[in-house]
Design a protein around this motif. Structure first.
Motif, short mmCIF file in Angstrom:
data_model
loop_
_atom_site.label_atom_id
_atom_site.label_comp_id
_atom_site.label_asym_id
_atom_site.label_seq_id
_atom_site.Cartn_x
_atom_site.Cartn_y
_atom_site.Cartn_z
N MET A 109 0.82 -1.21 0.00
CA MET A 109 0.00 0.00 0.00
C MET A 109 0.85 1.25 0.00
SD MET A 109 -3.02 -1.22 2.57
CE MET A 109 -3.69 0.41 2.88
N SER A 130 -11.68 -12.67 2.84
CA SER A 130 -10.61 -11.68 2.96
C SER A 130 -11.03 -10.28 2.50
CB SER A 130 -9.39 -12.14 2.16
OG SER A 130 -9.76 -12.35 0.82
N TRP A 177 -10.84 0.86 -1.34
CA TRP A 177 -9.57 1.04 -2.03
C TRP A 177 -9.47 2.35 -2.76
CZ3 TRP A 177 -5.96 -1.28 0.07
CH2 TRP A 177 -6.12 -2.56 0.59
N LEU A 237 -9.28 -0.27 14.74
CA LEU A 237 -8.46 -1.28 14.09
C LEU A 237 -8.51 -2.60 14.86
CD1 LEU A 237 -5.42 0.88 12.94
CD2 LEU A 237 -7.42 0.18 11.65
N ALA A 266 -11.67 -4.26 13.90
CA ALA A 266 -11.59 -4.80 12.55
C ALA A 266 -10.82 -6.12 12.55
CB ALA A 266 -10.93 -3.79 11.61
N VAL A 307 -8.08 -11.69 8.46
CA VAL A 307 -7.49 -11.77 7.12
C VAL A 307 -7.82 -10.52 6.33
CG1 VAL A 307 -7.36 -13.11 5.01
CG2 VAL A 307 -7.65 -14.28 7.19
N ALA A 308 -9.10 -10.17 6.32
CA ALA A 308 -9.50 -8.99 5.55
C ALA A 308 -8.81 -7.74 6.06
CB ALA A 308 -11.01 -8.82 5.61
N SER A 309 -8.63 -7.65 7.37
CA SER A 309 -7.98 -6.46 7.93
C SER A 309 -6.53 -6.38 7.48
CB SER A 309 -8.03 -6.49 9.46
OG SER A 309 -9.35 -6.54 9.89
N SER A 310 -5.82 -7.52 7.54
CA SER A 310 -4.41 -7.41 7.13
C SER A 310 -4.30 -7.16 5.64
CB SER A 310 -3.56 -8.61 7.57
OG SER A 310 -4.32 -9.74 7.74
N ARG A 311 -5.26 -7.68 4.85
CA ARG A 311 -5.23 -7.36 3.41
C ARG A 311 -5.51 -5.88 3.17
NH1 ARG A 311 -5.93 -12.48 0.79
NH2 ARG A 311 -4.57 -13.72 2.08
N ALA A 312 -6.17 -5.24 4.14
CA ALA A 312 -6.43 -3.81 3.98
C ALA A 312 -5.30 -2.99 4.60
CB ALA A 312 -7.76 -3.44 4.61
N GLY A 313 -4.20 -3.67 4.96
CA GLY A 313 -3.04 -2.95 5.42
C GLY A 313 -2.94 -2.75 6.92
N VAL A 314 -3.85 -3.36 7.69
CA VAL A 314 -3.78 -3.23 9.14
C VAL A 314 -2.69 -4.18 9.66
CG1 VAL A 314 -5.07 -3.44 11.29
CG2 VAL A 314 -6.26 -2.78 9.20
#
Lengths: 514, 353
Positions: free
Chosen positions: A335, A349, A418, B218, B221, B227-234
């Motif tokens: 990111m 995910s 996003w 956070l 979340a 999983v979704a949180s770490s994919r969103a950069g958390v």
């Protein structure tokens, strides 16, 4: 072909807080019929199925199977009425074996002890009825099987209970062409055996390939029931979206794609690979360009996306981002390079189900800012409202929990998440999976708009027409390897299939070409 | 007879609660139960509310202090309340910390041993005890966030080993101390008991750090979909680690309070089974064991409810042997009321899908 009425639903109503999901809907299914249920996001398809299978009790109306009134209060009760369902997201138990999954909850017992011998036979028998071209290992753990195999197992499970009514809710959304074709063969087979099949899908082509009858829902109301043969495709779409035929024609128009030469390269990968997931591959992603990734399921499409976004670490090759050597090691790091990725599996995910729309939208933005610099509530509200409006997300309020929205609207929320971080490279892994025609056209339009604004996009889709329509360049993958890169006049569905098929040994692909 | 009376009263109260419409605020149910309990005591327990103002001292300075049963409740609820603050965050990220009781013992042992046997200054003793709590939290955080061991198993290790560590520190002795500063932590009053003020302070500080920043969001979340949180950069792993460290810190504070209160470090008994009370307080407070949304103040209200119940049992002369039964019934009632499914049964309203 259609025999006597197998299932009848009359005047079905269903209300959720703030939303009337179904209004006085009628539906009838006959023996030996494949009946497609079509409609946009939030049209009420899934809700109707859930009422029928006892997941949600209906608020009014009557249902009968073979003339006998039923009112299932749970999926199990529905099963005992002969109604079996294969859901959009395969809901089997991943850590059990194939055979345990087929017979789960209905094991033959003697004095409480499971008779595995019989279970084994039953599982084999159910799979045999599917008449598959390949053999499924009954002792394999389900999570080790491909999604296509899992789907077949789910159908086998339905056959094991001698269901007379089979409901397939978006069964093909995770399948590639050849696998879908295999599924259709099975469906036709079952139709010959007198089963009634309800087929919920977003793929127009597929509807015409297998269905006898089409029922269209819109905004929770019944639009009508039509014989598939006498309903032109365009008319079907117009009935679904509630617009006239001319308007729809505009949506269907092929988006003009410009070839991008002399544009700035955002990412350049050389011999980039990871053992066991993708063989070393070269590619460039440029600003203002949509690059497509095409290939069959398991060809390495999502694996490339995962390498780019730092979900998996590459173990060979090099990557240059803006001309500088760099390799994302985590999504957070990716990111910082200005990457964003819409993941393939929305439920696993993508969504944060119990948090609000607003929180889901600002999540990536907040993660990028770090925990200490909180986005002020007023600004968060503004951002959420802005995207709800811009992407036309249908929700009663921005504080609604995301799990209460339909699949298409959830997808839009994640896209909003996003877009809120203004990425330079947006990776879209199956952006239109499980989404209706209207939302799909909106997302495709959005892709082109973002491209025009100079964003670089990587589009992954198992639907070739979608990849071809939206990309200026398509990388074709097979067996974890890049086998071609098509652009300009060479770029067509036929060519892609040809490239894949030319070296493929399976005959299955040829079938898909037809 | 008295027990029967209490049970009848609570059944009546539960029926009354069923009739009320659902509330959006999770803290509503523990607070309502607490209010009913206090109301019950107003009518049925003599002298429950008799407060006295006495001369007391705060680190040597004469200060007025309140005495009475309600003050007792505040005093004794603070240990579990402090633990519940840390536990809430751990549960919010989808974890659990079973070692808090053992960490309390370690912190108490550190403080007492350093002071009595090595003559270290009180401030340094307290700092060392808190540092021990942080270290224990880091160990838990390391096992869970870095090594990926399921939280129940990872913290069970320290739950078992922690008391051994505490015994090692005290050399198996019960160490009695009477340094005026160290004994003040758990016994001093500033009108109300110092432990209660400590709990309030920690609640406010934690609330500000989680809700005034994006930390709380956070954490929620990550707890809801890691999983979704770490994919969103958390940075899910870092957050999980930090939350365990913080829980270790809270345990150390609670350990200091209890050790100071009894003026001795008893490695075998300090914080014994308090991990369960802390978890219970969080559950009563409405934070789901599966993680996600968390409610700090509501957890503290849960701790107060548990203590109010215990104290009421004592006040009504219920034998300590059977006291846990009515206590469990009340807690069951609160938990049932929080369940959407149960509420729907009684309110007759269909919830969301």
């Amino acid at each position: 072909m259609s025999g006597e009425t197998l299932l009848e639903m009359r005047g079905i109503n269903k209300t959720f807080p703030g939303v009337q999901a179904l209004k006085n809907v009628n539906f009838a299914l006959r023996r030996g019929q494949i009946h497609a249920l079509m409609g946009e996001n939030g049209a009420g398809k899934s809700t109707l199925i859930k009422v029928l299978t006892g997941v949600h009790p209906g608020d009014g109306g009557a249902m009968s199977v073979e003339g006998k009134a039923i009112a299932p209060a749970s999926p199990r009760e529905a099963e005992s009425c002969g109604i079996s369902t294969v859901y959009q997201e395969v809901n089997l138990i991943p850590h059990l074996t194939v055979r345990e999954n087929i017979c789960l909850g209905r094991e033959d017992r003697f004095a409480g002890i499971i008779r595995w011998g019989r279970v084994w036979k039953r599982a084999r028998k159910a799979l045999d009825r599917l008449d598959l071209k390949f053999r499924i290992n009954l002792d394999a753990q389900l999570s080790d099987c491909s999604i296509a195999v899992q789907q077949m197992v789910a159908i086998a499970r339905a056959l094991d209970i001698d269901a007379r009514i089979l409901i397939l809710d978006e069964p093909t959304s995770s399948l590639d062409e050849a696998e879908a074709e295999e599924l259709f063969r099975i469906m036709r087979n079952l139709r010959e055996q007198g089963m009634g099949i309800v087929f919920v899908t977003h793929f127009l082509d597929q509807v015409y390939r297998v269905s006898d009858t089409i029922t269209v829902l819109r905004n929770g109301e019944l639009v009508g029931e039509f014989p598939a043969a006498s309903l032109p495709r365009l008319e079907l779409v117009s009935k679904m979206v509630g617009k006239n035929v001319d308007e729809v024609k505009k949506l269907e128009k092929r988006v003009a794609v410009t070839t991008a030469s002399g544009r700035k390269t955002v990412v350049s990968a050389r011999r980039l690979g990871r053992k066991g997931s993708i063989n070393p591959i070269d590619f460039d992603l440029k600003e203002g360009e949509v690059t497509g990734l095409a290939g069959l399921l398991g060809s390495g499409r999502s694996e490339i996306a995962n390498l780019l976004f730092g979900v998996d670490a590459a173990d060979s090759g090099e990557m240059e981002i803006d001309g500088r050597k760099a390799r994302p090691e985590s999504p957070a790091m990716a990111m910082r390079f200005g990457f964003a990725m819409l993941t393939e599996d929305r439920k696993f995910s993508g969504i944060i189900p119990n948090l609000s729309l607003r929180e889901n939208i600002i999540l990536a933005m907040q993660a990028k800012l770090g925990p200490w610099r909180k986005i002020p509530p007023r600004k968060a509200n503004e951002i959420a409202d802005q995207f709800i409006k811009a992407l036309d997300i249908k929700t009663p309020s921005r504080e609604q929990q995301l799990k209460n929205l339909s699949g298409g609207n959830q997808q839009k929320v994640i896209i909003a998440r996003w877009l809120a971080v203004h990425p330079r490279l947006l990776i879209l892994d199956e952006p239109t999976r499980g989404i209706d025609v209207g939302a799909r056209a909106e997302i495709e339009e959005l892709i082109q708009k973002l491209r025009e604004e100079g964003m670089s996009l990587l589009l992954i889709s198992s639907e070739l027409d979608e990849v071809v329509r939206n990309s200026s360049r398509v990388i074709v993958l097979r067996d974890r390897e890049k086998i071609a890169e098509l652009s300009g006049d060479n770029l067509s569905e036929q060519n892609i299939l040809h490239v894949i098929a030319s070296q493929a040994t399976e005959d299955a692909v040829k079938e898909a070409v037809q | 007879m008295r027990i029967v009376g209490i049970i009848i009263f609570w059944l009546a109260m539960v029926v009354f609660l069923y009739g009320t419409r659902r509330s959006r605020n999770v803290a509503f149910w523990p607070l309502l139960a607490l209010a009913c309990l206090l109301l019950f005591n107003l009518f049925f327990t003599q002298q429950f509310y008799r407060l006295e103002l006495r001369e007391g001292s705060f680190f040597g300075i004469p200060v007025p202090q309140l005495y009475g049963v309600p003050i007792d409740i505040l005093n004794h609820a603070s240990k579990v309340g402090i633990l519940a603050i840390g536990m809430t965050l751990v549960i919010a990220v989808g974890g659990i910390d079973l070692s808090v009781g053992a960490v309390m013992a370690i912190a108490g042992a550190m403080m007492a041993t350093l002071s009595v046997q090595l003559g270290v200054s009180p401030a340094a003793c307290i700092a060392a005890a808190l540092a021990a709590g942080l270290a224990a939290g880091m160990w838990n955080g390391f096992l869970v966030a870095v090594m990926g061991i399921p939280p129940m198993v990872a913290t069970l290790i320290l739950m078992v080993a922690g008391r051994g560590v505490a015994q090692l520190v005290t050399d198996g002795q019960i160490i009695i101390f009477n340094n005026p500063i160290l004994t003040s932590i758990g016994n001093a009053f500033l009108l109300v008991p110092v432990p209660f003020l400590l709990m309030l302070l920690m609640l406010i500080a934690t609330w500000i750090t989680t809700r005034g920043t994006a930390l709380g969001f956070l954490i929620e979340a990550v707890g809801d979909n890691e999983v979704a949180s770490s994919r969103a950069g958390v940075s899910a792993r870092t957050l999980k680690f930090l939350v365990y460290v913080f829980c270790g810190f809270c345990s150390a504070v609670a350990g200091l309070v209890q050790t100071s209160n009894i003026r001795s470090a008893d490695a075998n008994n300090i914080g014994l089974t308090l991990e369960l009370d802390a978890i219970m307080a969080v559950v009563i407070g409405g934070t789901a064991m599966t993680g996600g949304r968390f409610y700090l103040a509501s957890s503290v209200a849960g701790a107060l409810l548990i203590q109010a119940l215990t104290t009421t049992m004592y006040a009504k002369d219920v034998s300590p042997v059977v006291a846990p039964v009515p206590k469990a019934l009340v807690i069951l009632a609160v938990c049932l009321l929080q369940s959407e499914r149960v509420r729907r049964l009684f309110i007759g309203r269909r919830g969301t899908a």
